[in-house]
Design a protein around this motif. Structure first.
Motif, PDB file in Angstrom:
ATOM      1  N   TYR A 446     126.343  80.448  12.286  1.00 28.15           N
ATOM      2  CA  TYR A 446     125.398  79.449  11.796  1.00 28.15           C
ATOM      3  C   TYR A 446     123.964  79.989  11.690  1.00 28.15           C
ATOM      4  O   TYR A 446     123.028  79.427  12.279  1.00 28.15           O
ATOM      5  CB  TYR A 446     125.378  78.217  12.710  1.00 28.15           C
ATOM      6  CG  TYR A 446     126.658  77.429  12.735  1.00 28.15           C
ATOM      7  CD1 TYR A 446     127.169  76.842  11.584  1.00 28.15           C
ATOM      8  CD2 TYR A 446     127.352  77.257  13.934  1.00 28.15           C
ATOM      9  CE1 TYR A 446     128.359  76.106  11.619  1.00 28.15           C
ATOM     10  CE2 TYR A 446     128.545  76.518  13.980  1.00 28.15           C
ATOM     11  CZ  TYR A 446     129.034  75.951  12.816  1.00 28.15           C
ATOM     12  OH  TYR A 446     130.190  75.209  12.852  1.00 28.15           O
ATOM     13  N   PRO A 447     123.726  81.078  10.978  1.00 28.82           N
ATOM     14  CA  PRO A 447     122.365  81.630  10.906  1.00 28.82           C
ATOM     15  C   PRO A 447     121.370  80.655  10.281  1.00 28.82           C
ATOM     16  O   PRO A 447     120.205  80.596  10.711  1.00 28.82           O
ATOM     17  CB  PRO A 447     122.540  82.874  10.026  1.00 28.82           C
ATOM     18  CG  PRO A 447     123.786  82.619   9.230  1.00 28.82           C
ATOM     19  CD  PRO A 447     124.681  81.840  10.149  1.00 28.82           C
ATOM     20  N   THR A 448     121.818  79.877   9.289  1.00 27.94           N
ATOM     21  CA  THR A 448     120.913  78.900   8.677  1.00 27.94           C
ATOM     22  C   THR A 448     120.534  77.814   9.674  1.00 27.94           C
ATOM     23  O   THR A 448     119.367  77.425   9.785  1.00 27.94           O
ATOM     24  CB  THR A 448     121.556  78.260   7.430  1.00 27.94           C
ATOM     25  OG1 THR A 448     121.944  79.286   6.523  1.00 27.94           O
ATOM     26  CG2 THR A 448     120.584  77.315   6.745  1.00 27.94           C
ATOM     27  N   GLY A 449     121.512  77.322  10.412  1.00 25.39           N
ATOM     28  CA  GLY A 449     121.257  76.256  11.379  1.00 25.39           C
ATOM     29  C   GLY A 449     120.368  76.697  12.523  1.00 25.39           C
ATOM     30  O   GLY A 449     119.336  76.061  12.812  1.00 25.39           O
ATOM     31  N   PHE A 450     120.732  77.788  13.174  1.00 29.21           N
ATOM     32  CA  PHE A 450     119.950  78.256  14.319  1.00 29.21           C
ATOM     33  C   PHE A 450     118.586  78.791  13.884  1.00 29.21           C
ATOM     34  O   PHE A 450     117.573  78.567  14.561  1.00 29.21           O
ATOM     35  CB  PHE A 450     120.726  79.340  15.083  1.00 29.21           C
ATOM     36  CG  PHE A 450     122.022  78.850  15.665  1.00 29.21           C
ATOM     37  CD1 PHE A 450     122.129  77.581  16.222  1.00 29.21           C
ATOM     38  CD2 PHE A 450     123.156  79.651  15.644  1.00 29.21           C
ATOM     39  CE1 PHE A 450     123.329  77.122  16.759  1.00 29.21           C
ATOM     40  CE2 PHE A 450     124.362  79.208  16.173  1.00 29.21           C
ATOM     41  CZ  PHE A 450     124.444  77.944  16.737  1.00 29.21           C
ATOM     42  N   GLY A 451     118.535  79.490  12.750  1.00 30.20           N
ATOM     43  CA  GLY A 451     117.271  80.048  12.272  1.00 30.20           C
ATOM     44  C   GLY A 451     116.287  78.975  11.843  1.00 30.20           C
ATOM     45  O   GLY A 451     115.086  79.042  12.152  1.00 30.20           O
ATOM     46  N   THR A 452     116.765  77.967  11.122  1.00 28.10           N
ATOM     47  CA  THR A 452     115.889  76.865  10.696  1.00 28.10           C
ATOM     48  C   THR A 452     115.364  76.091  11.894  1.00 28.10           C
ATOM     49  O   THR A 452     114.186  75.694  11.937  1.00 28.10           O
ATOM     50  CB  THR A 452     116.644  75.918   9.749  1.00 28.10           C
ATOM     51  OG1 THR A 452     117.150  76.663   8.641  1.00 28.10           O
ATOM     52  CG2 THR A 452     115.736  74.808   9.248  1.00 28.10           C
ATOM     53  N   SER A 453     116.223  75.854  12.879  1.00 29.06           N
ATOM     54  CA  SER A 453     115.792  75.147  14.089  1.00 29.06           C
ATOM     55  C   SER A 453     114.692  75.913  14.806  1.00 29.06           C
ATOM     56  O   SER A 453     113.694  75.330  15.258  1.00 29.06           O
ATOM     57  CB  SER A 453     117.000  74.946  15.019  1.00 29.06           C
ATOM     58  OG  SER A 453     117.987  74.150  14.404  1.00 29.06           O
ATOM     59  N   PHE A 454     114.860  77.228  14.897  1.00 29.27           N
ATOM     60  CA  PHE A 454     113.834  78.085  15.506  1.00 29.27           C
ATOM     61  C   PHE A 454     112.514  77.956  14.750  1.00 29.27           C
ATOM     62  O   PHE A 454     111.439  77.813  15.350  1.00 29.27           O
ATOM     63  CB  PHE A 454     114.321  79.536  15.502  1.00 29.27           C
ATOM     64  CG  PHE A 454     113.351  80.519  16.093  1.00 29.27           C
ATOM     65  CD1 PHE A 454     113.452  80.911  17.415  1.00 29.27           C
ATOM     66  CD2 PHE A 454     112.320  81.070  15.328  1.00 29.27           C
ATOM     67  CE1 PHE A 454     112.555  81.828  17.966  1.00 29.27           C
ATOM     68  CE2 PHE A 454     111.421  81.979  15.858  1.00 29.27           C
ATOM     69  CZ  PHE A 454     111.547  82.349  17.187  1.00 29.27           C
ATOM     70  N   ALA A 455     112.583  77.985  13.435  1.00 27.50           N
ATOM     71  CA  ALA A 455     111.371  77.953  12.606  1.00 27.50           C
ATOM     72  C   ALA A 455     110.611  76.633  12.767  1.00 27.50           C
ATOM     73  O   ALA A 455     109.380  76.624  12.881  1.00 27.50           O
ATOM     74  CB  ALA A 455     111.738  78.174  11.146  1.00 27.50           C
ATOM     75  N   PHE A 456     111.339  75.519  12.783  1.00 26.32           N
ATOM     76  CA  PHE A 456     110.659  74.230  12.927  1.00 26.32           C
ATOM     77  C   PHE A 456     110.042  74.072  14.319  1.00 26.32           C
ATOM     78  O   PHE A 456     108.968  73.488  14.464  1.00 26.32           O
ATOM     79  CB  PHE A 456     111.629  73.089  12.640  1.00 26.32           C
ATOM     80  CG  PHE A 456     111.677  72.711  11.184  1.00 26.32           C
ATOM     81  CD1 PHE A 456     110.747  71.830  10.646  1.00 26.32           C
ATOM     82  CD2 PHE A 456     112.647  73.242  10.341  1.00 26.32           C
ATOM     83  CE1 PHE A 456     110.777  71.490   9.297  1.00 26.32           C
ATOM     84  CE2 PHE A 456     112.690  72.910   8.996  1.00 26.32           C
ATOM     85  CZ  PHE A 456     111.751  72.029   8.470  1.00 26.32           C
TER      86      PHE A 456
END
Length: 509
Positions: A446-456
């Motif tokens: 889930y790179p999109t899920g975990f990465g987006t969460s980190f960014a926000f």
């Protein structure tokens, strides 16, 4: 003034002092004397009475609200996507369609609630309707039916959380609110845990009356929601003036006067309760709201995304569906505990930012771990499960902190009603984003899920620090100007119309 300082903890003594002596402008002499001489011990008992009469009930209601909003994640691993033949991104669309009316309806709902005489009955009616819709979700047969019921579920559920926070802000003073909002919001974390247990038990009804376990999850939880809505309609507290059955005349007068004292210095045009177009424009053009929205998104986007996907993430670790439901309990328990503890400390210190920043850092660390280790999640079960728990520990204190920060810096009741709804609505807009960031074909990494969460989460930290510095700078600048100098420059009417922008106003940090 009649006071027994030893009879109250330091926190309540400070609160009492602020109410009794520091906010008297604009009140009549008689009202000011009554507020100043209200016995300290009676103040303490009255606040506890209000707590026990209001907060447990709202907490239970928000618990069921949370369950009804997120139980689709539990239903997914019990066969919803298979039985409804959902393919590709259709499940994500069903998630996101909920948030479109949810976001649009929150501000109008709070405007209506702030205007009507019986807000408790209004909330009760909303709950009954969405409970019926939840029950109907259990009998849908295809993707189209699922999107329709999710749309109307979002429409009628939209008013509860902003309405509940508005109700709290109309009974409590600013430095009493975060703890109460946190208690309310801990039910969201508890709801995640309870939802797993409930889904585990209800799923055992698989095959009964020819229905699947996922269908019974919606039907049973929907019926229970309808019953709670009826109870809410009949018994939820509404305002001190309408609480003669459990408050005496002096208690009602005290509760009403301390709220009046918050806005007594405002111009008559700003004391109005009914929101107007001007109040809407004031909220939409307030630079502080922009920063608060980004702070709110630091929990809203990763939180909504995770709550819809957590059972699946845990199942990816190698656990069965039943065990995955049960293993959602510890992460949400961590969130419930941290939300309450951070909020109690924040209220005692009357300082919001540090108790938002530390949880945000936990979110950053949690999603960094998941981003790096989830690709090989079956060989990193302990570390990844710890990260899931840490993410909940960090996400759940943020929303109470953000909302308390907001309401404590808005005096006008009409503007406050709109700002509460707007801030929550924009936070829930993060749910639309969160509905799409966990993509099935990317599992388990889930790179999109975990990465987006980190960014926000990172963006929220930056926004919070900017807001804290800006408010501190404004307070420091205003402190250098004496009240006499301010009044030489501005007329009383000009100061009143400036509201929070008045040089005499001190922002809560």
């Amino acid at each position: 003034m009649n006071r027994d300082v030893e009879s109250l903890p330091e926190k309540e003594e400070v609160i009492y002092e602020e109410h009794a002596s520091g906010m008297m402008r604009g009140l009549s002499v008689e009202d000011a004397e009554f507020l100043a001489n209200f016995p300290l011990e009676k103040h303490k008992k009255l606040i506890h009475k209000v707590d026990w009469r209001m907060i447990p009930f709202l907490t239970i209601l928000y618990l069921i609200t949370y369950i009804d909003k997120t139980n689709i994640g539990n239903a997914k691993i019990e066969g919803l996507t298979t039985d409804l033949h959902l393919s590709g991104i259709q499940y994500n669309v069903a998630l996101s369609i909920f948030f479109i009316p949810y976001v649009i309806a929150e501000v109008p709902s709070n405007m209506i609630m702030n205007k009507i005489k019986h807000p408790g009955k209004y909330l009760g009616a909303l709950i009954v309707v969405w409970g019926i819709i939840m029950t109907l979700t259990g009998i849908v047969r295809n993707f189209a039916g699922l999107t329709v019921v999710r749309f109307f579920l979002g429409l009628f559920e939209a008013g509860f959380l902003p309405g509940a926070i508005l109700l709290v802000s109309n009974w409590y003073m600013p430095n009493e609110t975060q703890t109460r909002i946190a208690i309310l919001y801990t039910s969201a974390a508890s709801g995640g845990a309870f939802s797993g247990i409930l889904a585990y038990g209800i799923a055992k009804m698989e095959g009964l009356a020819g229905l699947g376990g996922w269908q019974w999850i919606f039907i049973i939880e929907g019926i229970f929601t309808v019953l709670l809505g009826i109870i809410c309609y009949l018994f939820l507290v509404e305002s001190p003036a309408l609480s003669t059955g459990w408050l005496d005349a002096d208690e009602i007068r005290y509760l009403e006067l301390r709220q009046l004292s918050r806005r007594a210095h405002l111009a008559s045009s700003m004391r109005v309760i009914i929101p107007t177009k001007k109040h809407i424009i004031d909220v939409l053009t307030d630079w502080k709201m922009v920063l608060l929205i980004f702070v709110n998104w630091s929990q809203a986007v990763p939180n909504y995304a995770l709550k819809f996907t957590m059972p699946q993430i845990i199942k990816n670790m190698g656990f069965t569906s039943a065990n995955a439901q049960l293993l959602t309990i510890p992460p949400y328990t961590c969130g419930a505990i941290s939300s309450y503890v951070f909020s109690v400390i924040a209220d005692r210190k009357s300082w919001r930012m540090p108790f938002i920043l530390v949880p945000q850092m936990c979110v950053i660390i949690a999603f960094a771990i998941l981003f790096v280790k989830a690709a090989d999640i079956k060989n990193n079960i302990a570390l990844c499960y710890f990260a899931v728990c840490l993410s909940c520990f960090g996400m759940y204190p943020i929303l109470p902190g953000v909302n308390a920060w907001n309401v404590s810096n808005i005096v006008s009741p009409a503007k406050r009603a709109i700002s509460i709804g707007y801030l929550i609505a924009m936070g829930n807009a993060g749910g639309i984003i969160g509905s799409y960031i966990y993509i099935d074909k990317e599992a388990p990494r889930y790179p999109t899920g975990f990465g987006t969460s980190f960014a926000f989460a990172a963006a929220g930290i930056v926004a919070g620090l900017i807001l804290e510095y800006a408010l501190w700078t404004i307070n420091k600048k205003n402190a250098k100007i004496t009240e006499e100098e301010v009044r030489e420059k501005y007329s009383d009417e000009q100061l009143e119309r400036l509201g929070e922008r008045s040089p005499l106003f001190k922002y809560t940090l």
